[in-house]
Design an enzyme around this catalytic site. Structure first.
Site, PDB file in Angstrom:
ATOM      1  N   HIS A  12       1.364  -1.162  -0.260  1.00  0.00           N
ATOM      2  CA  HIS A  12       0.039  -0.007   0.473  1.00  0.00           C
ATOM      3  C   HIS A  12       0.622   0.932   0.037  1.00  0.00           C
ATOM      4  O   HIS A  12       1.524   1.293   0.945  1.00  0.00           O
ATOM      5  CB  HIS A  12      -0.822   0.109   1.519  1.00  0.00           C
TER       6      HIS A  12
ATOM      7  N   LEU B  59     -10.132  -3.073   5.216  1.00  0.00           N
ATOM      8  CA  LEU B  59      -9.399  -2.313   3.903  1.00  0.00           C
ATOM      9  C   LEU B  59      -8.304  -1.851   4.460  1.00  0.00           C
ATOM     10  O   LEU B  59      -8.059  -1.129   5.309  1.00  0.00           O
ATOM     11  CB  LEU B  59     -10.150  -1.640   3.114  1.00  0.00           C
TER      12      LEU B  59
ATOM     13  N   GLU C 239       8.573   1.051  -3.079  1.00  0.00           N
ATOM     14  CA  GLU C 239       8.028   0.169  -2.700  1.00  0.00           C
ATOM     15  C   GLU C 239       8.249  -1.475  -3.686  1.00  0.00           C
ATOM     16  O   GLU C 239       8.683  -2.358  -3.029  1.00  0.00           O
ATOM     17  CB  GLU C 239       6.702   0.381  -3.798  1.00  0.00           C
TER      18      GLU C 239
END
Ligand code: GRF
Length: 216
Positions: free
Chosen positions: A105, A140, A170
């Site tokens: 995320h 979520l 990431e």
């Protein structure tokens, strides 16, 4: 060797980073819910099997998730890696792969779950932003955290500049997390705790903006 399946919906740069990290894993397949996902072409070019389970072809989330699970299970993966997979998953689906499914995320969770994280970080005026790899649980973007990377938010940042700075991280932390998973060095505990076996720990701090050399 552990087997992984990677789920994507779009560009697939995290998937590509995973594929190119030369992890000691067998990448059984890349599956997309979007037939036009650019990542499918990248995966095929790298010689990885691909499949499409188009969510629009199903009456509801449950039907889609059942078809997706059937496709995943055909490959008998140890771990399911969500890499820019843009579908909300049903509780049954999440329960089926609990402790074996992870997501990346683009924010320092629990800040900014959901969409448009970079824009929201800029609006909030945070000085530090980043990304998080976590186990997938029913809520979520709220599953137990495995690894995070922090980047500074700079004075002239735009959403795109900030997104690019985060994305670079990431691509570092996601292959690392998957390596730990496959080497059984990270595990989801019963109470939602995450244990990681690390060879060493670095103690450092990202301070943003940088403080003056002489504070006092
Ligand atoms: C990444 O920023 C990821 O954190 C988020 O969606 C984006 C996907 O990018 N979940 P890519 O498809 O991996 O290039």
């Amino acid at each position: 060797m552990k087997r992984i399946v990677v789920l994507i919906s779009g560009r697939g740069s995290n998937m590509e980073a995973m594929l190119k990290a030369r992890l000691p894993v067998d990448i059984a397949a890349v599956i997309s819910n979007e037939p036009a996902a650019g990542g499918l072409v990248t995966a095929q070019a790298l010689g990885i099997a691909t499949a499409v389970v188009p969510h629009r072809a199903f009456a509801d989330r449950t039907a889609f998730d059942e078809a997706l699970a059937a496709e995943i299970d055909r490959h008998q993966p140890d771990f399911i890696i969500l890499a820019g997979f843009m579908r909300v998953l049903t509780e049954n689906f999440v329960a089926r792969y609990l402790g074996r499914m992870v997501n990346i995320h683009p924010s320092l969770l629990p800040s900014f779950p959901g969409l448009h994280t970079h824009r929201r970080a800029l609006e909030a005026g945070v000085r530090i932003h980043g990304c998080t790899v976590h186990f997938v649980t029913p809520g979520l973007d709220s599953g137990p955290i495995i690894i995070q990377a922090a980047v500074p938010v700079l004075p002239n940042d735009t959403e795109d500049l900030l997104a690019a700075r985060v994305l670079e991280q990431e691509h570092r932390i996601y292959p690392q997390a998957v390596r730990w998973l496959c080497e059984a060095r990270v595990q989801l505990g019963a109470a939602g705790s995450v244990s990681i076996i690390r060879a060493s720990a670095t103690i450092g701090a990202l301070v943003s903006p940088s403080p003056d050399d002489r504070i006092f």
